[in-house]
Design a protein around this motif. Structure first.
Motif, short mmCIF file in Angstrom:
data_model
loop_
_atom_site.label_atom_id
_atom_site.label_comp_id
_atom_site.label_asym_id
_atom_site.label_seq_id
_atom_site.Cartn_x
_atom_site.Cartn_y
_atom_site.Cartn_z
N LEU A 1 0.96 -1.35 -0.11
CA LEU A 1 -0.04 -0.05 0.11
C LEU A 1 0.97 1.30 0.01
O LEU A 1 0.43 2.29 0.36
N SER A 2 2.05 0.90 -0.32
CA SER A 2 3.02 2.16 -0.29
C SER A 2 2.57 3.45 -1.23
O SER A 2 2.16 3.20 -2.32
N LEU B 1 4.20 5.71 -2.23
CA LEU B 1 5.18 6.20 -3.18
C LEU B 1 5.21 5.20 -4.38
O LEU B 1 4.26 4.59 -4.60
N ILE C 1 6.51 -4.41 -5.29
CA ILE C 1 6.85 -3.19 -5.22
C ILE C 1 8.38 -2.98 -5.23
O ILE C 1 8.97 -4.16 -4.84
N ALA D 1 10.23 -0.22 -4.39
CA ALA D 1 10.91 0.61 -3.51
C ALA D 1 11.33 -0.11 -2.45
O ALA D 1 10.71 -0.98 -1.82
N GLY D 2 12.66 0.21 -1.86
CA GLY D 2 13.15 -0.34 -0.73
C GLY D 2 13.77 -1.60 -1.00
O GLY D 2 14.29 -2.27 0.09
N VAL D 3 13.98 -2.03 -2.21
CA VAL D 3 14.38 -3.29 -2.51
C VAL D 3 16.23 -3.23 -2.77
O VAL D 3 16.22 -2.21 -3.56
N PRO E 1 12.40 -5.55 2.05
CA PRO E 1 11.86 -5.47 3.39
C PRO E 1 11.00 -6.40 3.80
O PRO E 1 10.17 -6.96 3.05
N ARG F 1 7.80 -8.19 6.07
CA ARG F 1 6.61 -7.75 6.51
C ARG F 1 6.68 -7.84 8.00
O ARG F 1 6.83 -8.78 8.51
N ARG F 2 5.80 -6.97 8.62
CA ARG F 2 5.83 -6.69 9.94
C ARG F 2 4.53 -7.18 10.52
O ARG F 2 3.65 -6.93 10.32
N PRO G 1 6.49 6.50 12.54
CA PRO G 1 6.11 6.88 11.33
C PRO G 1 5.63 5.89 10.29
O PRO G 1 4.83 6.24 9.38
N ALA G 2 6.19 4.77 10.06
CA ALA G 2 5.60 3.67 9.58
C ALA G 2 4.24 3.44 9.60
O ALA G 2 3.67 3.21 8.59
N LEU H 1 2.25 6.21 8.03
CA LEU H 1 1.97 6.11 6.75
C LEU H 1 1.27 5.15 6.30
O LEU H 1 0.38 5.05 5.46
N PHE H 2 1.35 4.02 6.83
CA PHE H 2 0.47 2.55 6.43
C PHE H 2 -1.04 3.13 6.51
O PHE H 2 -1.93 2.94 5.49
#
Lengths: 93, 67
Positions: free
Chosen positions: A7-8, A10, A28, A30-32, A40, A42-43, A53-54, A57-58
């Protein structure tokens, strides 16, 4: 190949496969990590909740996602509705 | 910014935490937005269908917010 739907708000390169036009799911980018291909993780949502912040953003991204016009195949309404049966008339293959 | 690059969809381990996550059980939630802290409707709590969009027959103005 792992397919990750994110869902980013960006650079989201994720697309969907539907009948009228094929959209490939590539995940995605981004971030790879370019060299190692490391992605990255999944948390756990209970940990993301307190992470600052994460988390903000989510939630903001998810709210924006839900506001997308339902006629858009990339809207929350249609993405969440992806299932083999029943299909909507417009997406009937 | 780095948080945005590494953001991915979270998961809920229902066996480790059987209770519904707090994040999904409150109707409104406080978020640190671009204009400072603001209270928004929690998107994890429910989704409100948009009337008359995308070919669906949902009538406008008849939807009561439900959990």
């Amino acid at each position: 190949m792992r397919h990750i739907l994110g869902l980013s708000c960006l650079a989201a390169f994720s697309l969907l496969l539907i009948c009228t036009e094929a959209i490939a799911i590539i995940g995605i980018l981004a971030g790879v990590n370019i060299t190692t291909g490391e992605r990255p993780l999944r948390r756990n949502i209970n940990q993301l909740y307190v992470s600052g912040p994460a988390w903000d953003l989510f939630l903001l991204a998810l709210r924006k996602f839900q506001q997308v016009n339902q006629a858009d195949p990339l809207s929350y309404y249609q993405v969440a509705g992806k299932r083999p049966r029943p299909v909507f008339a417009k997406l009937d293959c | 910014m780095t948080a945005a690059l590494s953001l991915r969809m979270p998961y809920w381990d229902a066996f480790a935490s059987p209770d519904l996550p707090v994040a999904a059980s409150v109707p409104s939630i406080t978020v640190n937005g671009p204009n400072g802290r603001e209270v928004i409707d929690n998107p994890l709590y429910n989704y409100t269908f948009h009337a008359n969009e995308g070919g669906n027959p949902f009538p406008p103005g008849h939807w009561v917010r439900k959990t």
